[in-house]
Design a protein around this motif. Sequence first.
Motif, short mmCIF file in Angstrom:
data_model
loop_
_atom_site.label_atom_id
_atom_site.label_comp_id
_atom_site.label_asym_id
_atom_site.label_seq_id
_atom_site.Cartn_x
_atom_site.Cartn_y
_atom_site.Cartn_z
N ALA A 1 0.81 -1.09 -0.01
CA ALA A 1 -0.12 -0.06 -0.02
C ALA A 1 1.00 1.26 0.00
N MET A 2 1.03 1.91 -1.19
CA MET A 2 2.01 2.94 -1.15
C MET A 2 1.13 4.23 -1.62
N HIS A 3 1.51 5.17 -0.77
CA HIS A 3 0.93 6.41 -1.18
C HIS A 3 2.21 7.44 -1.44
N ALA A 4 2.41 7.54 -2.56
CA ALA A 4 3.86 8.24 -2.81
C ALA A 4 3.73 9.77 -2.64
N THR A 5 2.22 10.35 -2.80
CA THR A 5 1.96 11.88 -2.53
C THR A 5 1.88 11.87 -0.99
N SER A 6 2.33 11.21 -0.10
CA SER A 6 2.30 11.66 1.08
C SER A 6 3.95 11.68 1.74
N LYS A 7 4.71 11.83 0.64
CA LYS A 7 6.04 12.19 0.78
C LYS A 7 6.62 13.29 0.12
N PHE B 1 2.98 11.78 -8.18
CA PHE B 1 4.20 11.35 -7.08
C PHE B 1 4.98 12.49 -6.95
N LEU B 2 5.51 13.31 -8.26
CA LEU B 2 6.24 14.61 -8.18
C LEU B 2 5.79 15.86 -7.48
N HIS B 3 4.22 15.79 -7.31
CA HIS B 3 3.64 16.92 -6.88
C HIS B 3 4.13 17.37 -5.62
N GLY B 4 4.96 18.71 -5.49
CA GLY B 4 5.22 19.22 -4.22
C GLY B 4 6.49 18.54 -3.88
N ALA B 5 7.20 18.04 -4.77
CA ALA B 5 8.45 17.82 -4.73
C ALA B 5 9.62 18.62 -4.85
N LEU B 6 10.80 18.88 -4.16
CA LEU B 6 11.68 19.71 -3.94
C LEU B 6 13.13 19.40 -4.91
N SER B 7 13.56 19.98 -5.69
CA SER B 7 14.85 19.49 -6.01
C SER B 7 15.86 20.93 -6.25
N ILE C 1 5.57 27.70 -2.31
CA ILE C 1 5.90 26.42 -2.39
C ILE C 1 4.50 25.64 -2.60
N ILE C 2 4.10 24.77 -3.34
CA ILE C 2 3.17 23.85 -3.40
C ILE C 2 3.64 22.79 -2.93
N TRP C 3 2.85 22.12 -1.77
CA TRP C 3 3.15 20.92 -1.21
C TRP C 3 2.18 19.73 -1.60
N PRO C 4 2.67 18.47 -1.30
CA PRO C 4 1.89 17.53 -1.73
C PRO C 4 0.46 17.63 -1.17
N SER C 5 -0.59 17.02 -1.86
CA SER C 5 -1.97 17.39 -1.63
C SER C 5 -2.27 16.78 -0.28
N SER C 6 -1.66 15.90 0.13
CA SER C 6 -2.11 15.01 1.41
C SER C 6 -1.76 15.85 2.60
N PRO D 1 3.55 23.16 5.15
CA PRO D 1 4.92 22.54 5.26
C PRO D 1 4.59 21.08 6.17
N PRO D 2 4.82 20.14 5.64
CA PRO D 2 4.79 18.85 6.26
C PRO D 2 5.75 18.82 7.55
N PRO D 3 5.43 18.10 8.62
CA PRO D 3 6.64 17.97 9.65
C PRO D 3 7.10 16.41 9.21
N SER D 4 8.34 16.37 9.58
CA SER D 4 8.92 15.35 9.58
C SER D 4 9.99 14.96 10.55
N VAL D 5 9.38 14.65 11.62
CA VAL D 5 10.17 14.23 12.79
C VAL D 5 9.73 12.78 13.49
N CYS D 6 10.71 12.53 14.24
CA CYS D 6 10.66 10.99 14.80
C CYS D 6 9.16 11.04 15.68
N ASN D 7 8.99 12.17 16.38
CA ASN D 7 7.87 12.04 17.21
C ASN D 7 7.47 13.57 17.28
#
Length: 831
Positions: free
Chosen positions: A257-263, A286-292, A478-483, A488-494
């Motif tokens: 079960a992969m949700h690429a748009t959640s990354k 899956f590229l929507h909201g990606a940064l490069s 910035i346009i972020w992934p739709s999910s 700005p999405p958090p990306s933390v362990c807790n």
Amino acid sequence: MSQIYIASSILTFRKPPSPELFDDMLPMTQLYQHILALAFAVREINESPHILPNDSLGFHIYNSHFIARWIYQASLAVLSRKGRFVPNYKCDVEDTPIAVIGGSNSDSCLQMATILHMYKMPQLIYGSSPMMEHSVQTLFSHWIFPDGTHQYNGILQLLLQFGWMWIGVVSQNDDAGERFVQNVLPMFAQKGICFDFIGRFPKLKFSGEFHEMVADGSETIRVITESTANAVVVNGEIDTIMVLRMMPKVAEIHDIAMHATSKVWIMTAQMEFTSIPFQRGWEIDFLHGALSLAVSSKELAGFQKFVQMRNPASEREDGFLRIFWEQAFICSFSNTSLDKEHEESCTGEEKVDSLPGSVFEMSMTAQSYSVYNALFTVAHALHAMQYSRFKIRAMANRMTLDYLKQRPWQLQHFLRSVSFNNSAGEEISFDQKGALVAGFDIINWVTFPNESFLRVKVGKVDPQIPQEKGFRIHDDAIIWPSSFNQTPPPSVCNENCHLGYSRTKKEGKPACCYDCLPCPEGKISNQKDMDDCFECPGDQYPNHFQDGCLPKQITFLSYGEPLGIILTTLSLSFSLLTALVLGIFLKHMDTPIVKANNRNLTYTLLISLLLSFLCVLLFIGQPEALACLLRQTAFGMIFSVAVSCILAKTTIVVLAFMATKPGSTMRRWVGKPLSNSIVLSCILIQATICTVWLATSPPFPDLDMLTMIKETVLLCNEGSVLMFYCVLGYMGFLASVSFVVAFLARRLPDSFNEAKFITFSMLVFCSVWLSFVPTYLSTKGKYMVAVEIFSILASSLGLLGCIFSPKCYIILLRPELNTKGQLIRINKESA
């Protein structure tokens, strides 16, 4: 007019000559733009009267197919234009390229350099910057790509900007990927970034090895899907997005079960949007909201018009155009080859600008821009070399060889030192290592349902500016992934530790995984995820939530507050009472009861008690320098006078009794001189102590910020605590001696004997001051002053009440007892 040839190795799409490598040709239409950028640059150079005015550039294109064998073959083909290779010989020298542009991934440019460096052929690398192991390889390599360190610093700043401290990492399964893991990730870790996983993409394979590649990638896909990290750094190459596009399909095959748009994918500048024919029609959301990151580039005037003018009917020299056209528009120029894939004939009138971005981009990409700059770099270096040779010939006035017949390695010096502005006005130059002096654009990928996408520039990394200013990003653009609902999405362990909490490391977990503990009392944390709570400044205290500091209120025992009013009232009341007693004794000074107990000592004692009640006023109100100097010394001196008077009284009583015995020599000691000597000597000792105190460490106004949590106490600092307790101790010594002497004289038969009353008064006095010490030490703030004031009032009132209330009772209420006859009768009864 002479011809100069430049070789270009393009990772593109022609059908390889050996059928065992591919089952069918796998054209990548997106990379056709590299060829167009090459042709566009050559056309501009050849049309310019300022660059190589007497010569024209030409180029040969070699296809590498992502296969090492064909990369080596193309590299050898550069050295000979004959149909067969003759090792260590160069054929058709006139057509031998002067430089090679190519190497759009790390493997290919390293493999090319292995051959080319042996012949000192300059190589301009536009898609990657591998680590060369040989000094000669480095010497003849020029990267149309900035130093990779700047790119990874930019990615690090991007992670820190959004607080992405818990990330996933995916890299190529090759030497470049290994170098990234070994050299770059430790730099991230030093800044507190932790890694939920470090995965590897399978190496791109085709034909019979394709299924093996799918199997290898399924585990990586599973790890990415199950990860709690929302930010994933992808260190890839030009073909990595092809692998990324396969991820949803592979996940579907393996029931993941992969949700690429959640990354949020954070991709390196080496990556380019590429795909192979059977991926057409696959979703790219899956590229929507990606940064490069991408090498800094600008729009080139005329490029899009140049692309729109390409027509397979009129372009005879472009052997790639027809293949591109058939693949891009899904048609065929040969009626006999029409099949299910090519359902209609190509007319040549199709519009390139109608193609979706996933098939072909009209805007020049960063890598195409690098190809363009690579051509101009070679042209300017050739121009500089030509000018240099003409200058030498003019100075020497002799014939020289035509510069075109010189060896390619002679171009090396001019390539390394070239500097120019391209047609977009951007300066192109190289550092000492041969890397392009430039920055990176931060790109936000925005996809659309029709398989198109936009690369929106939202920031920049400029290594020429200090790091804190060289990183710029527009968060709001910035346009972020739709999910993530455009936040700005958090990306933390807790979850982050909130204000008022500090974090503590979890055992056995990375540093980014922690528990949150409330700050201890008296400390705060005013930022999220603080390692330790800290104390407020001395003049502030923590608020209720322990996430900020509030100013402390400056306080002291004032006349206006209830406690100050009560103590002031008591002080004045007791002072009036003492003055009243003194007045009574002065009015009845000739009565026996007043004369019987040394009137002068009595008056001195009453005056000292009056002053002791009044000295309390020095302790109330805002502490000032003079008040601080006087309050303790005045209190010590006044009480010493009072206690010394009592000691003198009891001593005279004892000596008077002893003097009544026959033959006693004590009679000569009884009298005023003795009492005065006792009082003066006792006062002199206390005065000496106070003088030493004031001379060495005098009291001064001070702020106590530590004792009270919410208040700053304005007080008198005693200067020397030792001297303060010396004053108290000396008074205690006098009181103890007075108590002992009075206790011994309590039953002596003397007229109006005061010993009993003095004994009880000294008992009260000592009890008050013995209880004062522990109470004073356990009290805080302005209440310490109140304790001392209470002790002064209580002990003074005890002396006044115990000694003088019986006498006032007789003087005022029982005057019949205040007679000489009554005094003699009482003495006889006592005897």
